[in-house]
Enzyme design. Structure first.
Site, short mmCIF file in Angstrom:
data_model
loop_
_atom_site.label_atom_id
_atom_site.label_comp_id
_atom_site.label_asym_id
_atom_site.label_seq_id
_atom_site.Cartn_x
_atom_site.Cartn_y
_atom_site.Cartn_z
N GLY A 1 0.82 -1.21 0.00
CA GLY A 1 0.00 0.00 0.00
C GLY A 1 0.86 1.26 0.00
CB SER A 2 0.15 4.65 1.24
OG SER A 2 -0.97 4.86 0.40
CB THR A 3 4.13 1.33 3.80
OG1 THR A 3 3.95 0.09 3.12
CG2 THR A 3 3.08 1.47 4.89
CE1 TYR A 4 7.83 -1.18 -3.06
CE2 TYR A 4 6.53 -0.36 -4.89
CZ TYR A 4 7.58 -1.11 -4.42
OH TYR A 4 8.38 -1.80 -5.29
CE LYS A 5 0.54 6.45 -2.11
NZ LYS A 5 -0.64 7.19 -1.61
#
Length: 656
Positions: free
Chosen positions: A328-332
């Site tokens: 999810g957004s922890t990849y950003k």
């Protein structure tokens, strides 16, 4: 008419017979003498050895298994001795009839019968299989008086493994179990010395540290030479060479922190990995739900096994090591770092976020809505999907793959636990090798878009996410994650640190790392996690995330209430602290819990409070976290070092 005998002829005939008989006797006596010489002189040593072996027996002495301790010396795995009642099927006529007869002497429960049946299926007929364990002295005496009735049944003194903390850290510790047929076949490939060291050993490490450090924990088998009676019963000990206990294994795990995290999950599913970014030491390694490893020590019965294997919650699955999830957004933040390092996008480039991204006739939406112009720092702070949709499109799948691979995404980290899975870090080559039909092998540009926000084919473990987070925290330095700090020789007491491979510098620019840290810090100070970290005595940096558990159609509005619980989004959070001198990094997932800031970030906040500020949540705060209704700590935190450590699970009282 009188017959006249020829006396001379008779005498000659008699003499001949006497000579023949004498020669026969002499020959027979010669044979006896020759045989006596052969037995007494030629084969003296061999026969003396056989006679001695008939009189004596060499019995292996199984060593005490080494202890497992946490970083503060708390015992996580120990041993106790107990009497067991065992049956050797090959020496018993009718096994079931024998068990029925035994019930007249000792109590044998249906669970004992089921466990015996399961163990018998995995054993050979001449193996000794326990039907009852942990017999009391009274039960031992009762059977001894009736032993003559039960050939092939005997009482043995066995060492049993004990996990005094019960379910706590079960996925890390693993368990020991009876050596099965497959393992016996595998052991035949060991060298002779190793095979000899396992003579008399019936149990072996199955999972976790117990398996990974089996030979360290096992010790050296001893021997006893016993004088035996004609019936094979031991009379007295003639000589002995004592066994050497296994070495103690010292973990980097803080079991008190481990317990705090497991308590915070309550009945929810998920995983957390906490790591020291400067060393790679694992501080907490949580997978929920968990199981009690003590169930396996004596051989688990079918009923308990079915409860574990058929549960929809999959308690035997080590989610931190083997569970893979979209990040999810922890990849950003890692996508942003990739853009900086590859020169695809600078930190001050502003991208308009109207709340949607059009590509190839498809509209990719964003739950954040219209954010307007965002640069890199604000894209992390506000979690702009549009920023990363466009970035992924610009970079392409293979460039993303090549940058993320050294960070550990989709790779085996090499942690000292067996069974780690790789996950999926997609690339055009990966897709060609994974799918069979030609149309499936092709990579489509539209598939790249969702990679930018940690969705699509991306699937990683929490261990991989924690390692990547620790790399950013330590300025691009990569350490191998590990759970064992050292071993301690049980005899000499010497502590030997386990050598670790040298750290690897991934060569990230300090200026680029600084940009990412600023963005992550803003998430905590003024972004999605600001309320959770309000009032913290340290400055943390982190990123919340929400990942789809099931794929939804484009332009479909997410409605958790309309979905089954196991179909709802996962809540994630990655973080490290303090920002300027990181001492701990974490990756957290709470399955099907929705928003990362609401379910995952509060757990990370309490982990940091414990590690950095010596604080332990209040009872009210702990209760709120378990139900996903916590933000910043409520009530007065307790002093972590003063919180009473619970009493260990008691060793069975029937053990002698």
């Amino acid at each position: 008419m009188t017959e006249i005998r020829n006396v001379a002829a008779d005498l000659a005939r008699f003499k001949r017979r006497v000579i023949v008989i004498g020669l026969a006797v002499l020959f027979a006596f010669g044979l006896l003498c020759a045989r006596l010489v052969y037995l007494q002189i030629t084969r003296h040593e061999d026969l003396a050895e056989q006679a001695e072996s008939n009189r004596t027996a060499v019995v292996p002495v199984v060593p005490n298994r080494g202890l497992i301790l946490d970083r503060n010396g708390i015992v996580l795995a120990s041993n106790y001795s107990a009497y067991t009642l065992e049956i050797t099927p090959s020496k018993v006529g009718d096994v079931e009839e024998t068990i029925d007869s035994l019930t007249q002497v000792l109590e044998i429960s249906p669970r004992d019968r089921r466990r015996f049946k399961r163990l018998r299926e995995d054993s050979r007929s001449f193996d000794s299989i326990p039907i009852r364990t942990r017999l009391s002295d009274e039960e031992v005496a009762r059977f001894a008086a009736q032993r003559y009735r039960f050939p092939g049944v005997e009482i043995k003194a066995r060492l049993f493994r004990n996990y005094p903390q019960g379910e706590l850290a079960a996925h890390v510790l693993g368990y020991i179990g009876r050596i099965n047929q497959r393992e016996k076949v595998a052991m035949e490939d060991w060298d002779e010395e190793e095979q000899a060291n396992y003579k008399g050993t019936d149990y072996i490490g199955k999972l976790g540290i117990e398996q990974s450090y089996e030979k360290t924990l096992h010790g050296q088998t001893g021997v006893e030479q016993m004088e035996t009676s004609a019936g094979g019963r031991a009379v007295r000990r003639l000589a002995s060479h004592p066994a050497t206990p296994g070495n103690t294994v010292m973990l980097s795990l803080d079991i008190k922190l481990q317990k705090l995290v497991e308590d915070m999950y309550g009945d929810r599913r998920g995983a957390l990995v906490a790591i020291d970014p400067k060393t790679g030491e694992i501080l907490a390694f949580v997978s929920k739900p968990t199981f009690d490893p003590n169930l396996f020590v004596e051989g688990i019965d079918n009923e308990s096994w079915a409860a574990l294997t058929e549960s929809l919650d999959k308690p035997l699955l080590n989610r931190a090591l083997r569970g893979t999830y979209p990040p999810g957004s922890t990849y950003k933040p890692f996508m942003a770092l990739a853009a900086l390092q590859t020169g695809k996008r600078g930190p001050n480039v502003v991208v308009n976020d109207p709340g949607y991204f059009n590509f190839g006739g498809h509209r990719f939406g964003s739950p954040e809505g219209n954010l307007g112009g965002v640069d890199m720092r604000r894209s992390i702070q506000l979690s702009s999907n549009i920023y990363y949709y466009s970035l992924a499109n610009e970079m392409g799948v293979d460039l993303i793959h090549d940058f993320m691979k050294p960070l550990g995404f989709g790779q085996i980290t090499g942690i000292d636990l067996g069974g780690e899975v790789r996950g999926v870090l997609p690339s055009t080559e990966w897709k060609r090798n994974t799918y069979k039909r030609p149309e499936q092998k092709k990579w489509y540009a539209g598939e790249t878009i969702s990679l930018g926000i940690g969705q699509g084919y991306n699937n990683f473990t929490m261990l991989q996410l924690a390692q990547a987070t620790s790399i950013v925290a330590d300025g691009g330095i990569k350490h191998k994650p590990h759970l064992v700090l050292a071993t301690r020789n049980t005899v000499s007491g010497q502590v030997v640190p386990l050598p670790q491979p040298p750290a690897e510098n991934l060569g990230f620019s300090a200026a680029n790392i600084s940009v990412i840290r600023e963005g992550l810090t803003s998430v905590v100070t003024s972004g999605t996690a600001r309320s959770v970290f309000a009032g913290a005595s340290y400055q943390a940096a982190g990123k919340t995330g929400t990942a789809q558990a099931v794929t939804q159609a484009q332009n479909t509005k997410y409605n958790a209430r309309a979905l089954e619980e196991h179909q709802r989004d996962h809540a994630l959070f990655m973080a490290f602290a303090p920002v300027n001198d990181p001492k701990i990094a974490v990756a957290v997932i709470v399955e099907n819990a929705g928003w990362g800031a609401g379910a995952a970030a509060p757990i990370a906040r309490r982990v940091f409070d414990y590690w950095l500020a010596n604080q332990y949540p209040s009872e009210a705060d702990l209760a709120a976290i378990k139900t996903g209704k916590a933000g910043a700590p409520m009530g007065k935190p307790r002093v972590a070092s003063e919180v009473a450590w619970p009493a260990p699970v008691a060793t069975p009282a029937t053990a002698p």
